[in-house]
Design a protein around this motif. Structure first.
Motif, short mmCIF file in Angstrom:
data_model
loop_
_atom_site.label_atom_id
_atom_site.label_comp_id
_atom_site.label_asym_id
_atom_site.label_seq_id
_atom_site.Cartn_x
_atom_site.Cartn_y
_atom_site.Cartn_z
N GLU A 137 -8.35 -3.43 1.63
CA GLU A 137 -8.64 -4.93 0.73
C GLU A 137 -7.15 -5.34 0.68
O GLU A 137 -6.40 -4.88 0.40
CB GLU A 137 -9.41 -4.71 -0.33
CG GLU A 137 -8.89 -4.07 -1.31
CD GLU A 137 -9.92 -3.27 -2.28
OE1 GLU A 137 -11.15 -3.59 -1.83
OE2 GLU A 137 -9.46 -2.59 -3.04
N HIS A 138 -7.48 -6.92 0.50
CA HIS A 138 -6.05 -7.56 -0.07
C HIS A 138 -6.51 -8.48 -1.00
O HIS A 138 -7.60 -8.76 -1.16
CB HIS A 138 -5.27 -8.24 1.18
CG HIS A 138 -5.93 -9.26 2.07
ND1 HIS A 138 -6.10 -10.44 1.34
CD2 HIS A 138 -6.28 -9.29 3.20
CE1 HIS A 138 -6.76 -11.28 2.24
NE2 HIS A 138 -6.74 -10.48 3.40
N GLU A 139 -5.41 -9.17 -1.76
CA GLU A 139 -5.61 -9.85 -3.02
C GLU A 139 -5.97 -11.32 -2.46
O GLU A 139 -6.03 -11.90 -1.45
CB GLU A 139 -4.20 -10.06 -3.86
CG GLU A 139 -3.77 -8.75 -4.49
CD GLU A 139 -2.49 -8.84 -4.86
OE1 GLU A 139 -2.23 -9.17 -5.85
OE2 GLU A 139 -1.64 -8.31 -3.87
N THR A 189 -9.57 -8.63 -5.41
CA THR A 189 -9.36 -8.40 -4.00
C THR A 189 -10.91 -8.60 -3.16
O THR A 189 -11.68 -8.64 -3.44
CB THR A 189 -8.86 -6.68 -3.88
OG1 THR A 189 -10.04 -6.19 -4.58
CG2 THR A 189 -7.66 -6.48 -4.38
N ILE A 190 -10.61 -8.42 -1.82
CA ILE A 190 -11.64 -8.78 -1.09
C ILE A 190 -11.25 -8.10 0.09
O ILE A 190 -10.28 -8.09 0.82
CB ILE A 190 -11.53 -10.57 -0.64
CG1 ILE A 190 -12.92 -10.63 -0.07
CG2 ILE A 190 -10.38 -10.89 0.13
CD1 ILE A 190 -13.40 -12.19 -0.10
N GLY A 191 -12.24 -7.19 0.65
CA GLY A 191 -11.89 -6.71 2.03
C GLY A 191 -12.99 -5.84 2.78
O GLY A 191 -14.01 -6.48 2.78
N TYR A 206 -6.03 -0.18 7.35
CA TYR A 206 -6.69 -1.43 7.04
C TYR A 206 -5.99 -2.51 7.74
O TYR A 206 -6.59 -3.39 8.37
CB TYR A 206 -6.41 -1.70 5.34
CG TYR A 206 -6.79 -3.06 5.09
CD1 TYR A 206 -7.99 -3.44 5.39
CD2 TYR A 206 -6.25 -4.08 4.23
CE1 TYR A 206 -8.39 -4.77 5.03
CE2 TYR A 206 -6.58 -5.11 3.90
CZ TYR A 206 -7.77 -5.56 4.11
OH TYR A 206 -8.13 -6.95 3.79
N TYR A 243 0.90 -1.26 0.03
CA TYR A 243 0.11 -0.10 -0.08
C TYR A 243 0.86 1.27 0.04
O TYR A 243 1.98 1.09 0.39
CB TYR A 243 -1.07 -0.12 1.25
CG TYR A 243 -1.95 -1.20 1.40
CD1 TYR A 243 -2.91 -1.19 0.50
CD2 TYR A 243 -1.21 -2.27 2.08
CE1 TYR A 243 -3.61 -2.29 0.57
CE2 TYR A 243 -2.41 -3.65 2.03
CZ TYR A 243 -3.39 -3.62 1.44
OH TYR A 243 -4.21 -4.69 1.35
#
Ligand SMILES: [Mg+2]
Ligand SMILES: [Mg+2]
Ligand SMILES: [Mg+2]
Ligand SMILES: [Mg+2]
Ligand SMILES: [Mg+2]
Ligand SMILES: [Mg+2]
Lengths: 145, 145, 145, 145, 145, 145
Positions: free
Chosen positions: B134-136, B125-127, F66, A109
């Protein structure tokens, strides 16, 4: 996507591609620390141990900090869910397995406070006891470290 | 590996890479039928429906043969296990999701009697509910068809 | 087997067979209390509610004793694991379902102190949104009551 | 139901009923290929191996075609979900198990293009280490082949 | 809450607190039968066996009544779900574990017909192969007996 | 145990005990940041949202990082595994639920580099649609933050 470095994608590619195929991504790979390894056993314990050992040997996680081992461990478990597809419970079976794994550590990020994250990817084959009777499988786990 | 065409690897690449990045694999992709699509909903039902619809519209499975819908359906489920990593049960949550999927149909094996197989890959991505947090995530399912 | 009355087998047969086919087992069925019902919804909640309602209406469990509702509830959940085969998490999907269920209450064991047990069986079809595109499924749960 | 031959129902009956009780279904059983076997081990690997061996010895699947082994393997796994009811992970425990299994191969649907399908059923008892302390369990898996 | 005796809470406290810390709850604990034990193995089978043995030795369940062993067994399994958090399938791994368990038997409800219930709680640490690299974990299972 | 502050134990006690009962642990609680809340819905999404909102409102995690939301989210999921005991997939059912939760943030280990960790505990009842027909349940999740 707001990520500057897709560590998950890089992990997938490092586990899946041949050195030649990986060539076009070499610049992106310079933004992260990563290593590659192999796991030929169907035994879940041995697969986890192989990844943890590779991570420590290649300096991807600190040797004696539980925090980092913990982050890696859960990334491995998430990745194995993709490999086993809901069958973790029947893991240690009389089946052939040929898995390549990769571990990628980086800062996905822009914001500095998001810090470092780790991705673990598996790619290979899983199948019947007779070699050659198998199909492809893959997994990806991502965690903050 | 004894496979002449790695439909799983091709599915992963088609779901993960940009058109430019996919370019070096275009020759390999000519050995198979494939299509690509998007699923922006967190609702498992809608994701499955999106993949099934894309498969039928692009002629990857026969419209009215249950056998082929059945093969695809289980490939999708296996792929979603990787995406959700053991959390299929908490699927329909207030989270953002941005997934690309690919469906690949081909004949991975030399032996003619092994016939056709189908691979379904997700990458994205989902978050958290807030976009950007979010991350992969990724998944791969492979089935005989 | 040391069981004098196989309540699980009787539940399976009551859920699976037509009245004619069930005829040869009528003597055995007199040793137990049982009832039969239908669940046409794919919604897990509605299936559970349908079985609980049938059990109470037919006097198979006591109306206001939590103990008996608790025993039945876990028997239903175990039976649904067989019906859904690890996919409870994707339960409420846009799929057709046609399930018959049976509830059997009896004393399977010779020893008096083993007391009463309850069995819940499902048999039917589960499949694609289009009716006719489906295959068979079944489940059995057994619990002490 | 639109199925002309209920291979799942036949598998359940073949695994559950005594030869005498199975007699009324003998005509239906002539429409399919089937075999019956026993698994006395609690070890998931050994149960799977027992079913695969029986299937190959009795000519229910081709010896060297991965496609057919793959179809059978997933049918076994689905059937075991019913047997273990969400506890596949605690599978290899110090418990007694006495399972009968059946494998049925046939053409359940009217339409020729639906082709052949395979069903695997288990029925028996599962319980505490002391024999006799056990209750019934069952499972059914169905797959295209 | 309508429960007169919270056997789950008592089980949690008995597994978690030191004798001194448990002192204020001694009056409440007189309303139930309970015992405490330790499980130092990561092997799920051995953990279950340790709890069952403790329960029988301390008279918390009847030695030869399957009904009671069955009730305890499912309470243990539910409690282990909390300890393993969805990873029962990777249970027997090369990890350290230090668990204390308690078993509580009592009559939680005012109504006489609700009868006796049993609670099993685990509390301790689970972690990497190196001792000291671990974090806390806990589980609670409750069943009618 | 090598932990100087058992954040998991403190989270369990904060979620389970009344203010009076918690009194003896007040000194230990001063070593950590913590908060308490309630979740009366059976809807998994709403439970997760309730915990996340409480964590942010009480300053237990940073609003816009996050990394911290991610750490908390996985701690909640692990804790819910204990609450639901393998039934996350049947989560949103017509059942009553009365849960108290606590979130504890602290530094469990002596070594400075182990940094901060977060624990989420649930304790309460879960049961049939009729209030009063329910039993106790609990969960604990621990993660590095
Ligand atoms: Mg995550
Ligand atoms: Mg497969
Ligand atoms: Mg049982
Ligand atoms: Mg199917
Ligand atoms: Mg319960
Ligand atoms: Mg952990």
């Amino acid at each position: 996507m707001s990520q500057k470095t897709q560590i998950g994608k890089l992990a997938l590619l490092a586990a899946t591609l041949s050195p030649d195929e990986l060539e076009p991504f070499s610049e992106k790979l310079e933004e992260v620390k990563y290593c590659i390894g192999k796991a030929g056993s169907m035994d879940t314990q041995k697969i986890i141990a192989a990844v943890e050992t590779a991570a420590k040997r290649n300096g991807l996680i600190a040797q004696d900090v539980y925090r980092e081992t913990h982050a890696l461990y859960h990334a491995i478990l998430e990745s194995l869910e993709g490999v086993m597809r809901g069958q973790l419970g029947v893991g240690n079976m009389m089946r052939t397995v040929g898995l390549r794994f990769s571990i990628v550590r980086g800062t996905p990020y822009d914001q500095k406070e998001e810090g470092e994250w780790i991705a673990v990817a598996f790619y290979g084959t899983i199948g019947a006891p007779v070699k050659g009777l198998e199909h492809e499988t893959c997994g990806l786990g991502v965690n903050h470290i």
